[in-house]
Write a protein that holds these residues in place. Structure first.
Motif, PDB file in Angstrom:
ATOM      1  N   PHE A 173     -55.730 -11.210  29.970  1.00 36.39           N
ATOM      2  CA  PHE A 173     -56.725 -11.550  28.956  1.00 36.39           C
ATOM      3  C   PHE A 173     -56.317 -10.911  27.634  1.00 36.39           C
ATOM      4  N   ILE A 174     -56.281 -11.721  26.552  1.00 39.33           N
ATOM      5  CA  ILE A 174     -55.775 -11.218  25.272  1.00 39.33           C
ATOM      6  C   ILE A 174     -56.743 -11.480  24.120  1.00 39.33           C
ATOM      7  N   GLY A 175     -58.005 -11.803  24.459  1.00 33.47           N
ATOM      8  CA  GLY A 175     -58.988 -12.060  23.401  1.00 33.47           C
ATOM      9  C   GLY A 175     -60.007 -10.938  23.324  1.00 33.47           C
TER      10      GLY A 175
ATOM     11  N   GLY B 188     -45.675  -8.891  19.523  1.00 34.30           N
ATOM     12  CA  GLY B 188     -44.757  -9.976  19.194  1.00 34.30           C
ATOM     13  C   GLY B 188     -45.290 -11.320  19.666  1.00 34.30           C
ATOM     14  N   MET B 189     -45.314 -12.301  18.755  1.00 33.53           N
ATOM     15  CA  MET B 189     -45.789 -13.651  19.046  1.00 33.53           C
ATOM     16  C   MET B 189     -44.694 -14.641  18.628  1.00 33.53           C
ATOM     17  N   SER B 190     -45.019 -15.935  18.597  1.00 32.85           N
ATOM     18  CA  SER B 190     -43.981 -16.940  18.317  1.00 32.85           C
ATOM     19  C   SER B 190     -43.148 -16.610  17.078  1.00 32.85           C
ATOM     20  N   GLY B 191     -43.827 -16.167  16.005  1.00 36.53           N
ATOM     21  CA  GLY B 191     -43.134 -16.005  14.736  1.00 36.53           C
ATOM     22  C   GLY B 191     -42.339 -14.719  14.601  1.00 36.53           C
TER      23      GLY B 191
ATOM     24  N   ILE C  62     -44.077  -9.737  25.352  1.00 34.33           N
ATOM     25  CA  ILE C  62     -44.332 -10.546  24.167  1.00 34.33           C
ATOM     26  C   ILE C  62     -45.299 -11.651  24.565  1.00 34.33           C
ATOM     27  N   ARG C  63     -46.116 -12.091  23.620  1.00 29.24           N
ATOM     28  CA  ARG C  63     -47.144 -13.104  23.904  1.00 29.24           C
ATOM     29  C   ARG C  63     -46.862 -14.330  23.042  1.00 29.24           C
ATOM     30  N   VAL C  64     -46.401 -15.385  23.667  1.00 25.22           N
ATOM     31  CA  VAL C  64     -45.918 -16.539  22.906  1.00 25.22           C
ATOM     32  C   VAL C  64     -46.676 -17.802  23.309  1.00 25.22           C
ATOM     33  N   GLY C  65     -47.270 -18.463  22.324  1.00 22.48           N
ATOM     34  CA  GLY C  65     -47.984 -19.721  22.569  1.00 22.48           C
ATOM     35  C   GLY C  65     -47.260 -20.901  21.946  1.00 22.48           C
ATOM     36  N   THR C  66     -47.326 -20.977  20.618  1.00 21.38           N
ATOM     37  CA  THR C  66     -46.818 -22.136  19.876  1.00 21.38           C
ATOM     38  C   THR C  66     -45.368 -22.490  20.212  1.00 21.38           C
ATOM     39  N   ALA C  67     -44.493 -21.509  20.299  1.00 19.97           N
ATOM     40  CA  ALA C  67     -43.078 -21.787  20.532  1.00 19.97           C
ATOM     41  C   ALA C  67     -42.840 -22.351  21.933  1.00 19.97           C
TER      42      ALA C  67
ATOM     43  N   GLU D 162     -54.811 -15.798  28.186  1.00 17.60           N
ATOM     44  CA  GLU D 162     -55.936 -16.564  27.659  1.00 17.60           C
ATOM     45  C   GLU D 162     -56.788 -15.683  26.747  1.00 17.60           C
ATOM     46  N   ASN D 163     -57.352 -16.325  25.711  1.00 21.31           N
ATOM     47  CA  ASN D 163     -58.156 -15.614  24.712  1.00 21.31           C
ATOM     48  C   ASN D 163     -59.655 -15.706  24.929  1.00 21.31           C
ATOM     49  N   TYR D 164     -60.097 -16.805  25.582  1.00 21.89           N
ATOM     50  CA  TYR D 164     -61.528 -17.049  25.669  1.00 21.89           C
ATOM     51  C   TYR D 164     -61.937 -17.098  27.136  1.00 21.89           C
TER      52      TYR D 164
ATOM     53  N   GLN E 116     -47.649 -26.746  18.695  1.00 18.36           N
ATOM     54  CA  GLN E 116     -48.745 -26.407  17.788  1.00 18.36           C
ATOM     55  C   GLN E 116     -50.088 -26.703  18.467  1.00 18.36           C
ATOM     56  N   ARG E 117     -51.011 -25.753  18.350  1.00 15.22           N
ATOM     57  CA  ARG E 117     -52.333 -25.976  18.925  1.00 15.22           C
ATOM     58  C   ARG E 117     -53.129 -26.884  17.999  1.00 15.22           C
ATOM     59  N   ILE E 118     -53.966 -27.766  18.617  1.00 13.13           N
ATOM     60  CA  ILE E 118     -54.778 -28.628  17.747  1.00 13.13           C
ATOM     61  C   ILE E 118     -56.230 -28.180  17.755  1.00 13.13           C
TER      62      ILE E 118
ATOM     63  N   LEU F 274     -50.286  -0.360  25.607  1.00 10.96           N
ATOM     64  CA  LEU F 274     -50.885  -0.619  24.295  1.00 10.96           C
ATOM     65  C   LEU F 274     -50.548  -2.048  23.879  1.00 10.96           C
ATOM     66  N   MET F 275     -51.450  -2.617  23.079  1.00 14.78           N
ATOM     67  CA  MET F 275     -51.250  -3.975  22.593  1.00 14.78           C
ATOM     68  C   MET F 275     -51.626  -4.015  21.125  1.00 14.78           C
ATOM     69  N   THR F 276     -50.917  -4.828  20.342  1.00 15.75           N
ATOM     70  CA  THR F 276     -51.345  -5.005  18.960  1.00 15.75           C
ATOM     71  C   THR F 276     -50.960  -6.362  18.416  1.00 15.75           C
ATOM     72  N   MET F 277     -51.642  -6.716  17.334  1.00 11.36           N
ATOM     73  CA  MET F 277     -51.339  -7.897  16.552  1.00 11.36           C
ATOM     74  C   MET F 277     -51.326  -7.425  15.092  1.00 11.36           C
ATOM     75  N   PRO F 278     -50.154  -7.339  14.470  1.00 12.78           N
ATOM     76  CA  PRO F 278     -50.110  -6.825  13.092  1.00 12.78           C
ATOM     77  C   PRO F 278     -50.731  -7.822  12.114  1.00 12.78           C
TER      78      PRO F 278
ATOM     79  N   ALA G 120     -47.116 -16.314  28.574  1.00 12.93           N
ATOM     80  CA  ALA G 120     -47.246 -17.650  27.993  1.00 12.93           C
ATOM     81  C   ALA G 120     -48.697 -17.847  27.572  1.00 12.93           C
ATOM     82  N   VAL G 121     -48.927 -17.875  26.264  1.00 14.02           N
ATOM     83  CA  VAL G 121     -50.303 -17.939  25.761  1.00 14.02           C
ATOM     84  C   VAL G 121     -50.798 -19.384  25.826  1.00 14.02           C
ATOM     85  N   SER G 122     -51.781 -19.611  26.711  1.00 14.44           N
ATOM     86  CA  SER G 122     -52.171 -20.981  27.038  1.00 14.44           C
ATOM     87  C   SER G 122     -53.560 -21.347  26.528  1.00 14.44           C
ATOM     88  N   LYS G 123     -54.036 -20.647  25.486  1.00 10.47           N
ATOM     89  CA  LYS G 123     -55.327 -21.050  24.894  1.00 10.47           C
ATOM     90  C   LYS G 123     -55.195 -22.482  24.363  1.00 10.47           C
ATOM     91  N   ASN G 124     -56.237 -23.284  24.581  1.00 12.35           N
ATOM     92  CA  ASN G 124     -56.239 -24.695  24.172  1.00 12.35           C
ATOM     93  C   ASN G 124     -55.148 -25.542  24.833  1.00 12.35           C
TER      94      ASN G 124
END
Ligand SMILES: *Cc1c(COP(=O)(O)O)cnc(C)c1O
Length: 228
Positions: A75-77, A201-204, A217-222, A54-56, A226-228, A157-161, A31-35
């Motif tokens: 940690f994913i940042g 894999g992320m929300s989209g 899978i790393r999912v935040g927005t879903a 968390e990213n930061y 939406q992050r502000i 391994l981890m990636t973000m296409p 569960a990606v909880s940045k912001n």
């Protein structure tokens, strides 16, 4: 809201996995909880979500002490090696190792603090100049070297296409990372072959990532909105 979102995500994980003949239990949600503030994290935790991302580092260091103590953190940042000590204190897994220097620093502090730490190698699968990560063709040599020069054999391994609103356009990148992952596994380059992780894999696009073999899978927005 969080309970409903979690249910929907876990339902999609289950349906997607079954459709391609995989066991849904082999897929973990970070569960990606940045912001996202500690109250929301506590709510997700109370709904049974065990794992957060968390990213930061600064944000994480400020927040984690106010979050439920049974929450586990990836940690994913982007991480600089001079922040390795703090990262080892806070996280059980660093998914974004992109240099030998960073791997060595994490190894050193994990040993010093006698903390079990997992590291994943971040792969720049789309070879994007603005993104960090090891180039796809460098991954196997890098894994070999990391296994020799540290006591921390990588766990995955981890990636973000490259960003694309159409998840089908991510599929070839996920598939390519899966192939590299399988080669690495065959060559015994991971700490624990049977439990090596493929984080993509992320929300989209997480259903496509699951179809292509993601174990994380790393999912935040879903989940949190939406992050502000
Ligand atoms: C923000 C982020 C995510 C989650 O993205 P969403 O589209 O909000 O699900 C996943 N992975 C990384 C590395 C991120 O930075």
């Amino acid at each position: 809201m969080i309970q409903a979102n979690l249910n929907r995500i876990y339902e999609t994980i289950k349906e997607t996995a079954m459709r391609v003949g995989r066991d849904p239990a082999d897929i973990k949600l970070v569960a990606v909880s940045k912001n996202v503030d500690p109250d929301m994290i506590a709510e997700a935790s109370a709904c049974g979500q065990p794992l957060f991302g968390e990213n930061y580092l600064q944000e994480a260091a400020a927040k984690i002490p106010s979050c439920p103590s049974n929450a586990r953190w990836h940690f994913i940042g982007h991480l600089q090696s001079n922040k390795a000590r703090q990262a080892v204190e806070l996280f059980e897994c660093i998914e974004t190792v992109d240099s030998l220097k960073l791997a060595k620093a994490l190894d050193k502090y994990a040993q010093m603090m006698q903390k079990p730490l997992s590291i994943f190698i971040q792969v720049n699968i789309g070879k994007e100049p603005q993104k960090s990560g090891i180039m796809p063709e460098e991954v196997l040599p890098f894994l070999r070297l990391a296994g020799i020069e540290t006591n921390l054999k990588p766990h995955g391994l981890m990636t973000m296409p490259p960003y694309d609103p159409d998840p089908e356009r991510s599929r070839p990148f996920f598939r390519q990372l899966r192939e590299i992952f399988e080669s690495a596994r065959r060559q015994h380059l991971f700490a624990d072959e049977s439990r090596a992780e493929l984080s993509m894999g992320m929300s989209g696009d997480f259903p496509v990532a699951i179809e292509e073999g993601a174990t994380i899978i790393r999912v935040g927005t879903a989940l949190f909105g939406q992050r502000i």
